[in-house]
Design an enzyme around this catalytic site. Structure first.
Site, PDB file in Angstrom:
ATOM      1  N   HIS A  68       1.025  -1.229   0.397  1.00  0.00           N
ATOM      2  CA  HIS A  68       0.114  -0.050   0.090  1.00  0.00           C
ATOM      3  C   HIS A  68       0.953   1.034  -0.013  1.00  0.00           C
ATOM      4  O   HIS A  68       1.745   1.299   0.724  1.00  0.00           O
ATOM      5  CB  HIS A  68      -1.306  -0.557   1.041  1.00  0.00           C
ATOM      6  CG  HIS A  68      -1.349  -1.300   1.679  1.00  0.00           C
ATOM      7  ND1 HIS A  68      -1.916  -1.619   2.326  1.00  0.00           N
ATOM      8  CD2 HIS A  68      -1.985  -2.386   0.694  1.00  0.00           C
ATOM      9  CE1 HIS A  68      -2.630  -2.900   2.821  1.00  0.00           C
ATOM     10  NE2 HIS A  68      -3.206  -3.486   1.406  1.00  0.00           N
ATOM     11  N   TYR A 131       3.001   2.490  13.568  1.00  0.00           N
ATOM     12  CA  TYR A 131       3.205   3.613  12.710  1.00  0.00           C
ATOM     13  C   TYR A 131       2.394   5.341  12.987  1.00  0.00           C
ATOM     14  O   TYR A 131       1.876   5.593  12.699  1.00  0.00           O
ATOM     15  CB  TYR A 131       3.703   3.630  11.633  1.00  0.00           C
ATOM     16  CG  TYR A 131       1.921   3.108  10.920  1.00  0.00           C
ATOM     17  CD1 TYR A 131       1.394   3.691  10.495  1.00  0.00           C
ATOM     18  CD2 TYR A 131       1.248   1.462  11.274  1.00  0.00           C
ATOM     19  CE1 TYR A 131      -0.406   3.557  10.152  1.00  0.00           C
ATOM     20  CE2 TYR A 131       0.320   1.221  10.964  1.00  0.00           C
ATOM     21  CZ  TYR A 131      -0.445   1.681  10.114  1.00  0.00           C
ATOM     22  OH  TYR A 131      -1.630   1.548  10.057  1.00  0.00           O
TER      23      TYR A 131
END
Length: 469
Positions: A68, A131
């Site tokens: 992605h 993240y």
């Protein structure tokens, strides 16, 4: 357990930076500094301004996610477990399709720029993948994702656990091959005030550049909140603000004072807040009117001392922009562009044989709008250090009267028709105070490799062509 000091190394993909994190442990477990803005910036991490932290917990070894490419930057690390990480550049440009892969544990972290496809495969059970991102996730944002199939033959990622044995979602198995991927477009530049004097010069400077959008007041009113709410700021990396209230004398009236502060200060503060919220570069144009004109030469670090309302409103806008981490304040004087300006007025008077009286005790240099546009483009494309830059034409400073005389001479009219008078003699009721000296020091912008045009040659070419160059 890990390196004694924070380390970083570049990768074949531009902007993708791998970090080694110091991890300190004992019989109780371990500790690490997972994110340290100052130290990591010193080692090549951009100041990307994270606003959201996400964690993906993966119960089983072999869990595989991706590939992605998202419309924001990410800083990835592990809280537990190990992964095989894979990254593919899916941005438009010469590095499209370039690959990097590495094993990661809690001792590593990686910065992934916008548009770089990200994937990972867990090599241990109970792997926690975390993240930071610099935009808030929303369902609408998914429309801007770019996907690549995990099994793409051209990329040929060496998955440690074959994909047929891995835990993969049905959606990830059906993403397109590289040949069918539409590259993620670069972030764009938005020019505001694009129908004004400087805006027209910027249209000419960036003509043919498909990454630049132009908005006049009808498309984006910097004083209207709805303009900000209706704009998808994820598309942009840079705002160039060419909108301003420039009626120096009008600003001294009650109505003009309100307009000057609304556009030059309040609206600019709103632009500055937008730039901070979305980690954008803000380019803003300032004026010699922020100074009182008592200094022999005005440097960029001189404290503002505006005399009138216009200068005060511009100084307030400058202060707001200076608080933006990524900003360029471009300070000019005596601007000449497409439309009404001093040079065109003098040329018109010369054509009629008029003998005007012109002020001779205000000093400065002309600035052609096209030169401001070229200087702005230079600062952005050369990634010059952020800050304030003076930008005018080069050459010996002149008074308004001397410029008028030169215009007359270039138009083939006797420059002796110009009568030199003082500012006090010229003053009229309601006229704003002017700085006596508007000469700006140009050494800083010259140090970036930009050479301002010589005033005389630019003026001559301007008059002979009859158009803004």
């Amino acid at each position: 357990m890990g390196p004694a000091e924070l380390t970083s190394r570049s990768t074949p993909i531009p902007g993708l930076v791998l970090f080694g994190l110091p991890v300190h442990g004992d019989h109780r477990g371990w500790f690490k500094e997972n994110w340290h803005r100052r130290k990591m910036m010193a080692l090549g991490l951009p100041d990307f301004g994270p606003v959201q932290n996400n964690i993906s917990f993966n119960a089983k070894r072999g869990t595989t996610r991706g590939i992605h490419a998202e419309p924001w930057d990410k800083f990835i690390s592990l809280a537990s477990g190990r992964i095989f990480g894979a990254w593919v550049d899916l941005r438009q440009g010469p590095t499209f399709g370039r690959v990097f892969h590495a094993e990661m544990s809690p001792m590593e972290a990686i910065f992934v720029p916008r548009g770089v496809g990200n994937a990972f495969q867990t090599l241990e059970d109970n792997t926690a993948y975390t993240y930071l991102v610099n935009d808030h996730w929303s369902a609408a944002a998914q429309a801007d994702y770019t996907f690549l199939n995990l099994a793409d033959e051209d990329v040929g990622l060496p998955w440690p656990i074959p994909l047929e044995e891995a835990v993969v979602s049905d959606q990830d198995r059906t993403h397109p091959r590289l040949g069918d991927v539409a590259p993620m477009q670069s972030r764009r530049t938005l020019v505001l005030g694009a129908d004004g004097q400087l805006g027209k010069a910027l249209r000419e400077e960036f003509d043919g550049d498909p990454t630049v959008d132009f908005a006049g007041r009808a498309e984006f009113d910097i004083s209207a909140e709805n303009s900000y709410l209706a704009t998808d700021w994820r598309k942009y990396s840079t705002i160039i603000n060419a909108a301003a209230f420039t009626g120096v004398d009008a600003a001294e009236t009650a109505e003009g004072r309100t307009a000057a502060w609304s556009i030059n200060a309040t609206a600019v503060s709103r632009l500055a807040r937008t730039a901070v919220e979305h980690s954008l570069t803000l380019v803003h144009v300032s004026s010699d009117y922020v100074f009182d004109g008592t200094a022999a030469v005005h440097r960029e670090d001189e404290a503002p001392t505006p005399l009138g309302v216009y200068g005060q409103s511009k100084a307030a806008g400058d202060a707001a922009v200076a608080a933006v981490p990524r900003h360029y304040i471009v300070r000019s004087s005596w601007v000449v562009g497409e439309g009404r300006n001093f040079v065109r007025t003098m040329a018109g008077l010369a054509a009629k044989g008029v003998a005007p009286a012109v002020v001779g005790d205000q000093w400065g240099r002309l600035t052609f709008a096209s030169d401001i546009a070229a200087g702005i483009r230079h600062l952005i494309t050369q990634e010059a250090p952020y800050g304030t830059y003076n930008l005018t034409s080069d050459g010996e400073p002149q008074s308004w009267a001397q410029i008028a005389q030169e215009v007359y001479r270039l138009c083939g009219v006797d420059p002796g028709k110009i009568t030199t008078i003082s500012t006090s003699e010229y003053a009229k009721p309601g006229m704003a105070p002017r700085p006596g000296n508007s000469v700006l020091d140009l050494s800083k912008i010259k140090g970036t490799g930009f050479s301002p045009s010589m005033s005389h040659s630019r003026l001559e070419a301007y008059l002979r062509s009859g158009t803004l160059l």
